[in-house]
Design a protein around this motif. Structure first.
Motif, PDB file in Angstrom:
ATOM      1  N   LYS A  16     -52.614 -35.680  45.402  1.00 42.99           N
ATOM      2  CA  LYS A  16     -52.603 -34.425  45.734  1.00 42.99           C
ATOM      3  C   LYS A  16     -53.640 -34.201  47.227  1.00 42.99           C
ATOM      4  O   LYS A  16     -53.357 -33.886  48.033  1.00 42.99           O
ATOM      5  CB  LYS A  16     -52.670 -33.378  44.915  1.00 42.99           C
ATOM      6  N   ASP A  17     -54.972 -34.767  46.724  1.00 44.85           N
ATOM      7  CA  ASP A  17     -55.891 -34.485  47.843  1.00 44.85           C
ATOM      8  C   ASP A  17     -55.769 -35.176  48.823  1.00 44.85           C
ATOM      9  O   ASP A  17     -56.614 -35.192  50.049  1.00 44.85           O
ATOM     10  CB  ASP A  17     -57.249 -34.638  47.038  1.00 44.85           C
ATOM     11  N   LEU A  19     -53.089 -35.547  50.601  1.00 47.24           N
ATOM     12  CA  LEU A  19     -52.044 -35.007  51.577  1.00 47.24           C
ATOM     13  C   LEU A  19     -52.516 -34.359  52.711  1.00 47.24           C
ATOM     14  O   LEU A  19     -53.711 -33.714  52.714  1.00 47.24           O
ATOM     15  CB  LEU A  19     -51.102 -33.975  50.653  1.00 47.24           C
ATOM     16  N   ASN A  22     -51.934 -28.242  52.215  1.00 46.08           N
ATOM     17  CA  ASN A  22     -51.879 -27.874  51.032  1.00 46.08           C
ATOM     18  C   ASN A  22     -50.480 -27.440  50.527  1.00 46.08           C
ATOM     19  O   ASN A  22     -50.298 -26.662  49.645  1.00 46.08           O
ATOM     20  CB  ASN A  22     -52.708 -26.644  50.740  1.00 46.08           C
ATOM     21  N   ARG A  23     -49.342 -27.807  51.300  1.00 42.89           N
ATOM     22  CA  ARG A  23     -48.074 -27.727  51.060  1.00 42.89           C
ATOM     23  C   ARG A  23     -47.480 -28.754  50.151  1.00 42.89           C
ATOM     24  O   ARG A  23     -46.585 -29.302  50.359  1.00 42.89           O
ATOM     25  CB  ARG A  23     -47.289 -27.476  52.274  1.00 42.89           C
ATOM     26  N   TYR A  24     -48.242 -28.716  48.975  1.00 45.71           N
ATOM     27  CA  TYR A  24     -47.869 -30.001  47.935  1.00 45.71           C
ATOM     28  C   TYR A  24     -46.488 -30.110  47.637  1.00 45.71           C
ATOM     29  O   TYR A  24     -45.860 -31.033  47.661  1.00 45.71           O
ATOM     30  CB  TYR A  24     -48.784 -29.741  46.717  1.00 45.71           C
ATOM     31  N   HIS A  25     -45.853 -28.975  47.061  1.00 51.28           N
ATOM     32  CA  HIS A  25     -44.628 -29.076  46.905  1.00 51.28           C
ATOM     33  C   HIS A  25     -43.512 -29.476  47.727  1.00 51.28           C
ATOM     34  O   HIS A  25     -42.456 -30.246  47.293  1.00 51.28           O
ATOM     35  CB  HIS A  25     -43.918 -27.685  46.005  1.00 51.28           C
ATOM     36  N   ALA A  28     -44.353 -33.006  48.498  1.00 48.91           N
ATOM     37  CA  ALA A  28     -43.703 -33.901  47.175  1.00 48.91           C
ATOM     38  C   ALA A  28     -42.460 -34.202  47.390  1.00 48.91           C
ATOM     39  O   ALA A  28     -41.711 -35.230  46.910  1.00 48.91           O
ATOM     40  CB  ALA A  28     -44.191 -33.417  45.971  1.00 48.91           C
ATOM     41  N   ARG A 121     -41.798 -36.132  37.801  1.00 46.91           N
ATOM     42  CA  ARG A 121     -42.798 -34.946  37.994  1.00 46.91           C
ATOM     43  C   ARG A 121     -43.269 -34.255  36.609  1.00 46.91           C
ATOM     44  O   ARG A 121     -42.480 -33.977  35.950  1.00 46.91           O
ATOM     45  CB  ARG A 121     -42.156 -34.015  38.970  1.00 46.91           C
ATOM     46  N   THR A 125     -47.586 -30.781  39.070  1.00 44.58           N
ATOM     47  CA  THR A 125     -48.184 -31.366  40.028  1.00 44.58           C
ATOM     48  C   THR A 125     -48.723 -32.730  39.978  1.00 44.58           C
ATOM     49  O   THR A 125     -49.507 -33.104  40.871  1.00 44.58           O
ATOM     50  CB  THR A 125     -49.555 -30.487  40.322  1.00 44.58           C
ATOM     51  N   GLN A 127     -46.862 -36.191  40.255  1.00 40.67           N
ATOM     52  CA  GLN A 127     -45.617 -36.924  40.904  1.00 40.67           C
ATOM     53  C   GLN A 127     -45.975 -38.413  40.710  1.00 40.67           C
ATOM     54  O   GLN A 127     -46.813 -38.995  41.194  1.00 40.67           O
ATOM     55  CB  GLN A 127     -45.414 -36.508  42.237  1.00 40.67           C
TER      56      GLN A 127
END
Length: 168
Positions: A16-17, A19, A22-25, A28, A121, A125, A127
């Motif tokens: 996650k960090d 990416l 901050n648009r993780y979803h 993903a 998933r 959070t 994946q």
């Protein structure tokens, strides 16, 4: 039943960090779609668990597709309603699940005909992806470099954590 991929493939995690935003979803979803496209294994079954109202508010048609395909809507004294279960992975079902990559989608997994995971998933959070090394390289050709660099092995993640927290 634990969700895991085949022993002869490498397990990758989406860092996650790592990416670019901050648009993780959303990211993903993009990466998972690419993994499913390049995987040599076909998705046979999809499993989901998510908060019904959140998912329905996001995409009513996708939720209807899942319910019509055999996923259940479950209410209990502990929750106001979840969408959960497994169903056959038709193209519409796979697209429905991918369209629901938001915080309310708690768990989802894409399994092959042997019941082994291609992508999963957990806790909304985490994946994971399982790919042969040659297919991982294909993924690198498919994704933008800043997205691909966030798909790493567990060993690479451990090295990052050790560097960031040496006193751990």
């Amino acid at each position: 039943m634990p969700i895991d991929g085949p022993d002869d493939e490498t397990k990758y995690i989406l860092h996650k960090d790592g990416l670019p935003s901050n648009r993780y979803h959303e990211l993903a979803q993009t990466i998972t779609r690419a993994v499913l496209d390049v995987s040599p294994r076909e998705v046979a079954t999809v499993g989901v668990q998510g908060i019904g109202d959140f998912l329905r508010d996001r995409n009513k048609k996708a939720v209807k597709t899942l319910l019509d395909s055999g996923v259940s809507y479950v209410e209990s004294e502990y929750n106001d309603g979840t969408i959960e279960g497994r169903c056959v992975a038709t193209p519409d079902v796979v697209e429905a699940v991918l369209s629901l990559y938001i915080p309310g989608l708690i768990h989802t997994y894409f399994l092959d005909s042997e019941g082994e995971a291609i992508a999963a998933r957990f806790d909304d959070t985490l994946q994971y992806y399982w790919l042969p090394e040659a297919t991982y390289r294909q993924l690198g050709e498919r994704l933008k470099p800043d997205l691909f660099s966030a798909v790493i092995t567990l060993e690479e993640l451990e090295q990052i954590i050790e560097k960031e927290h040496p006193d751990r």
